[in-house]
Design a protein around this motif. Structure first.
Motif, short mmCIF file in Angstrom:
data_model
loop_
_atom_site.label_atom_id
_atom_site.label_comp_id
_atom_site.label_asym_id
_atom_site.label_seq_id
_atom_site.Cartn_x
_atom_site.Cartn_y
_atom_site.Cartn_z
N MET A 65 0.81 -1.16 -0.20
CA MET A 65 0.15 0.02 0.05
C MET A 65 0.99 1.23 -0.17
SD MET A 65 -3.17 -1.11 0.19
CE MET A 65 -4.36 -0.20 0.87
N SER A 66 1.96 1.18 0.76
CA SER A 66 2.91 2.28 0.71
C SER A 66 3.86 2.29 -0.31
CB SER A 66 3.63 2.40 2.12
OG SER A 66 4.54 1.30 2.25
N GLU A 67 3.73 1.30 -1.31
CA GLU A 67 4.43 1.19 -2.52
C GLU A 67 6.03 1.04 -2.17
OE1 GLU A 67 3.84 4.51 -5.22
OE2 GLU A 67 1.38 4.32 -4.98
N HIS A 68 6.15 0.51 -1.23
CA HIS A 68 7.59 -0.15 -0.78
C HIS A 68 7.91 -1.45 -1.74
CE1 HIS A 68 8.75 2.87 2.12
NE2 HIS A 68 7.59 2.73 2.77
N VAL A 69 6.59 -2.16 -2.03
CA VAL A 69 6.66 -3.39 -2.76
C VAL A 69 5.77 -3.49 -3.82
CG1 VAL A 69 6.30 -5.92 -2.58
CG2 VAL A 69 7.40 -4.74 -0.59
N SER A 70 5.72 -3.70 -5.03
CA SER A 70 4.66 -3.66 -5.89
C SER A 70 3.67 -4.39 -5.59
CB SER A 70 5.31 -4.12 -7.19
OG SER A 70 5.27 -5.48 -7.36
N MET A 71 2.50 -3.96 -5.82
CA MET A 71 0.89 -4.79 -5.57
C MET A 71 1.25 -6.03 -6.31
SD MET A 71 -1.31 -4.36 -3.79
CE MET A 71 -2.14 -2.82 -3.13
N ASP A 72 1.92 -6.03 -7.37
CA ASP A 72 1.84 -7.27 -8.26
C ASP A 72 2.81 -8.43 -7.57
OD1 ASP A 72 0.64 -6.77 -10.33
OD2 ASP A 72 2.17 -6.30 -11.88
N ASP A 73 3.89 -7.94 -6.80
CA ASP A 73 4.69 -8.93 -6.02
C ASP A 73 3.88 -9.27 -4.79
OD1 ASP A 73 6.72 -8.60 -7.70
OD2 ASP A 73 7.67 -7.05 -6.52
N PHE A 74 3.27 -8.32 -4.37
CA PHE A 74 2.35 -8.86 -3.07
C PHE A 74 1.40 -9.85 -3.65
CE2 PHE A 74 -1.63 -7.96 -0.58
CZ PHE A 74 -1.30 -8.53 0.74
N ARG A 75 0.51 -9.74 -4.77
CA ARG A 75 -0.40 -10.64 -4.98
C ARG A 75 0.13 -11.98 -5.32
NH1 ARG A 75 -2.13 -6.19 -8.64
NH2 ARG A 75 -3.88 -5.10 -7.48
N ARG A 76 1.34 -12.01 -5.78
CA ARG A 76 2.15 -13.26 -6.27
C ARG A 76 2.52 -14.08 -4.70
NH1 ARG A 76 4.19 -10.47 -10.58
NH2 ARG A 76 5.97 -9.92 -9.77
N TRP A 77 2.81 -13.28 -3.93
CA TRP A 77 3.32 -13.70 -2.54
C TRP A 77 2.12 -14.11 -1.52
CZ3 TRP A 77 1.98 -11.73 2.31
CH2 TRP A 77 2.70 -12.49 3.39
N LEU A 78 0.94 -13.48 -1.73
CA LEU A 78 -0.12 -13.64 -0.72
C LEU A 78 -0.61 -15.23 -0.67
CD1 LEU A 78 -1.97 -12.36 1.14
CD2 LEU A 78 -3.48 -11.67 -0.77
N PRO A 79 -0.68 -15.91 -1.65
CA PRO A 79 -0.98 -17.03 -1.59
C PRO A 79 -0.13 -18.18 -0.38
CG PRO A 79 -1.35 -16.67 -3.74
CD PRO A 79 -0.72 -15.52 -3.07
N PHE A 80 0.98 -17.78 -0.53
CA PHE A 80 2.24 -18.41 0.16
C PHE A 80 2.09 -17.99 1.67
CE2 PHE A 80 4.13 -18.24 -4.06
CZ PHE A 80 4.49 -19.52 -4.21
N GLY A 81 1.47 -16.65 1.76
CA GLY A 81 1.38 -16.14 3.09
C GLY A 81 0.01 -16.73 3.92
N GLN A 82 -1.02 -16.83 2.97
CA GLN A 82 -2.24 -17.48 3.28
C GLN A 82 -2.00 -18.88 3.66
OE1 GLN A 82 -4.50 -16.22 -0.28
NE2 GLN A 82 -5.48 -14.50 0.93
N GLU A 83 -1.45 -19.53 3.02
CA GLU A 83 -0.99 -21.08 3.05
C GLU A 83 -0.29 -21.13 4.24
OE1 GLU A 83 1.62 -23.95 0.65
OE2 GLU A 83 0.15 -22.89 -0.77
N ALA A 84 0.66 -20.28 4.94
CA ALA A 84 1.38 -20.46 6.18
C ALA A 84 0.21 -20.17 7.23
CB ALA A 84 2.39 -19.22 6.04
N VAL A 85 -0.49 -19.21 7.00
CA VAL A 85 -1.50 -19.03 7.93
C VAL A 85 -2.31 -20.18 8.17
CG1 VAL A 85 -3.77 -17.59 8.42
CG2 VAL A 85 -1.64 -16.41 7.91
#
Length: 141
Positions: free
Chosen positions: A55-75
């Protein structure tokens, strides 16, 4: 002390050992549950941190979207681990309650047995005293 009383005392020692073991298992289960809860919170915090970075643009939104499933899997894995740990804690709690109940029952039986033995001894003493008293009264004086 008769054989029955000795057996009850041995049973109580056994139940005390079981209570101690159940307490140790409970402590271990609660520690595992706590660790699992911390891990879940950490995974959830990581997702939130990554979301804030995107959200603060330190990381691209596309990178976040690609990473999110892994984070959700960890959760999800952390939630499953916490669920299993919670079940283990509940089983340990139940085992401790049963061990305590068995100890209490055995202790109660022993207490009743000791009271019975005390009553029997008291009756014997009274009978002896009564017998002595009768003998003294019968003696020529």
């Amino acid at each position: 002390m008769n054989a029955r009383t000795r057996a009850l005392r041995s049973l109580i020692r056994l139940h005390k050992t079981k209570v101690d073991q159940a307490k140790a298992a409970m402590v271990e289960a609660l520690a595992s549950e706590h660790t699992a809860r911390i891990q879940l919170e950490s995974c959830q915090a990581t997702i939130e941190s990554e979301r804030q970075a995107a959200m603060s643009e330190h990381v691209s939104m596309d990178d976040f979207r690609r990473w999110l499933p892994f984070g959700q899997e960890a959760v999800e894995r952390a939630e499953n681990t916490l669920h299993s740990a919670s079940q283990a804690s509940e089983q340990a709690r139940e085992a401790l309650m049963q061990a305590n109940a068995a100890l209490k029952a055995a202790t109660s039986i022993l207490d009743r047995r000791m009271e019975e033995e005390k009553e029997i001894a008291t009756r014997r003493e009274r009978a002896e005293i009564d017998d002595l008293s009768r003998r003294v009264r019968m003696m020529p004086g």
